[in-house]
Write a protein that holds these residues in place. Sequence first.
Motif, PDB file in Angstrom:
ATOM      1  N   ALA A 155     -20.435  -2.827   1.656  1.00  9.62           N
ATOM      2  CA  ALA A 155     -19.988  -1.727   0.497  1.00  9.62           C
ATOM      3  C   ALA A 155     -18.427  -1.645   0.638  1.00  9.62           C
ATOM      4  CB  ALA A 155     -20.560  -0.183   0.985  1.00  9.62           C
ATOM      5  N   PRO A 156     -17.658  -1.849   1.729  1.00  8.25           N
ATOM      6  CA  PRO A 156     -16.277  -1.956   1.767  1.00  8.25           C
ATOM      7  C   PRO A 156     -15.714  -3.035   0.901  1.00  8.25           C
ATOM      8  CG  PRO A 156     -16.753  -1.142   3.948  1.00  8.25           C
ATOM      9  CD  PRO A 156     -18.003  -1.662   3.056  1.00  8.25           C
ATOM     10  N   PHE A 157     -16.662  -4.207   1.175  1.00 12.32           N
ATOM     11  CA  PHE A 157     -16.213  -5.476   0.348  1.00 12.32           C
ATOM     12  C   PHE A 157     -16.272  -5.373  -1.123  1.00 12.32           C
ATOM     13  CE2 PHE A 157     -17.599  -9.432  -1.335  1.00 12.32           C
ATOM     14  CZ  PHE A 157     -16.269 -10.331  -1.278  1.00 12.32           C
ATOM     15  N   MET A 158     -17.404  -4.406  -1.478  1.00 17.85           N
ATOM     16  CA  MET A 158     -17.690  -4.236  -2.989  1.00 17.85           C
ATOM     17  C   MET A 158     -16.598  -3.663  -3.459  1.00 17.85           C
ATOM     18  SD  MET A 158     -21.908  -3.629  -3.109  1.00 17.85           S
ATOM     19  CE  MET A 158     -21.386  -2.274  -4.493  1.00 17.85           C
ATOM     20  N   ALA A 159     -16.118  -2.547  -2.865  1.00 18.14           N
ATOM     21  CA  ALA A 159     -14.942  -1.596  -3.290  1.00 18.14           C
ATOM     22  C   ALA A 159     -13.762  -2.367  -3.418  1.00 18.14           C
ATOM     23  CB  ALA A 159     -14.963  -0.426  -1.980  1.00 18.14           C
ATOM     24  N   VAL A 160     -13.371  -3.181  -2.635  1.00 23.20           N
ATOM     25  CA  VAL A 160     -12.170  -4.026  -2.780  1.00 23.20           C
ATOM     26  C   VAL A 160     -12.353  -5.119  -3.867  1.00 23.20           C
ATOM     27  CG1 VAL A 160     -10.935  -5.908  -1.501  1.00 23.20           C
ATOM     28  CG2 VAL A 160     -11.703  -4.095  -0.237  1.00 23.20           C
ATOM     29  N   VAL A 161     -13.528  -5.730  -4.352  1.00 20.90           N
ATOM     30  CA  VAL A 161     -13.532  -6.344  -5.310  1.00 20.90           C
ATOM     31  C   VAL A 161     -13.611  -5.836  -6.600  1.00 20.90           C
ATOM     32  CG1 VAL A 161     -15.374  -7.878  -6.727  1.00 20.90           C
ATOM     33  CG2 VAL A 161     -15.057  -8.265  -3.876  1.00 20.90           C
ATOM     34  N   VAL A 162     -14.201  -4.556  -6.644  1.00 21.56           N
ATOM     35  CA  VAL A 162     -14.186  -3.621  -7.952  1.00 21.56           C
ATOM     36  C   VAL A 162     -12.723  -3.542  -8.094  1.00 21.56           C
ATOM     37  CG1 VAL A 162     -14.727  -1.437  -8.781  1.00 21.56           C
ATOM     38  CG2 VAL A 162     -16.573  -2.907  -7.929  1.00 21.56           C
ATOM     39  N   LEU A 163     -11.692  -2.733  -7.116  1.00 21.38           N
ATOM     40  CA  LEU A 163     -10.289  -2.550  -7.239  1.00 21.38           C
ATOM     41  C   LEU A 163      -9.805  -3.628  -7.642  1.00 21.38           C
ATOM     42  CD1 LEU A 163      -9.752   0.081  -4.807  1.00 21.38           C
ATOM     43  CD2 LEU A 163      -7.869  -0.761  -5.894  1.00 21.38           C
ATOM     44  N   ALA A 164      -9.902  -4.943  -7.072  1.00 18.12           N
ATOM     45  CA  ALA A 164      -9.373  -6.014  -7.529  1.00 18.12           C
ATOM     46  C   ALA A 164      -9.613  -6.510  -9.174  1.00 18.12           C
ATOM     47  CB  ALA A 164      -9.712  -7.290  -6.695  1.00 18.12           C
ATOM     48  N   LEU A 165     -10.454  -6.196  -9.315  1.00 15.65           N
ATOM     49  CA  LEU A 165     -10.985  -6.690 -10.791  1.00 15.65           C
ATOM     50  C   LEU A 165     -10.327  -5.677 -11.762  1.00 15.65           C
ATOM     51  CD1 LEU A 165     -14.844  -6.988 -10.721  1.00 15.65           C
ATOM     52  CD2 LEU A 165     -13.135  -8.894 -10.977  1.00 15.65           C
TER      53      LEU A 165
END
Length: 192
Positions: free
Chosen positions: A74-84
């Motif tokens: 979940a934290p990794f998903m959050a970082v990816v979405v933020l980067a996008l």
Amino acid sequence: MHPVLAGRGVVWSAHGVAVGGAAILLWAFSVPGFSVLLAMTAAPVFGGAALLWVVGAQASHVAGRTWPWWLPVAPFMAVVVLALLVIGVPVRVRWALNREAFETVVAGLPRSTPATRFDRVEVPARVGGYGIRSACLVPGGVVFYEEHGAFFDDAGFAYLPGGPTSSLGNGSFESPTFRSLGGGWYGWTASW
């Protein structure tokens, strides 16, 4: 039910809810500016996902697993979405899928001249996957007003093959900010 299995079910639910929230947020930012109301819808979805994630983590901890493999997902998903979001991927991808429709509309419009000053032109209410409120010929191109705008500000797309100029700012199109989409196309926001 065994605590590990119960924890896994809650965690997979958390990840599913988080993916739904990410999809809402990415769609909200797929317009020039962003759709504030849609983005606000993502907040409680992410809150629900976080709550489910914590419950799943607690259930795994109770079952004796201190570092389950899924914990960083979940934290990794959050970082990816933020980067996008930061690099503007949602609007660029959606624009790429709809660019041809805008080019077709522009090809059918009269050409602007140096004397052109925000002359309204008729365009379809939907161009590709975007709702369009109106369009105006401007010096050097055409400006499309996207229906969702940027909450209190206006937003849209502009075809300006020579690039934006300072002559584009006027009383109702204050301080326009342009972001290049390539090939003379720009996403823009402007206050009113």
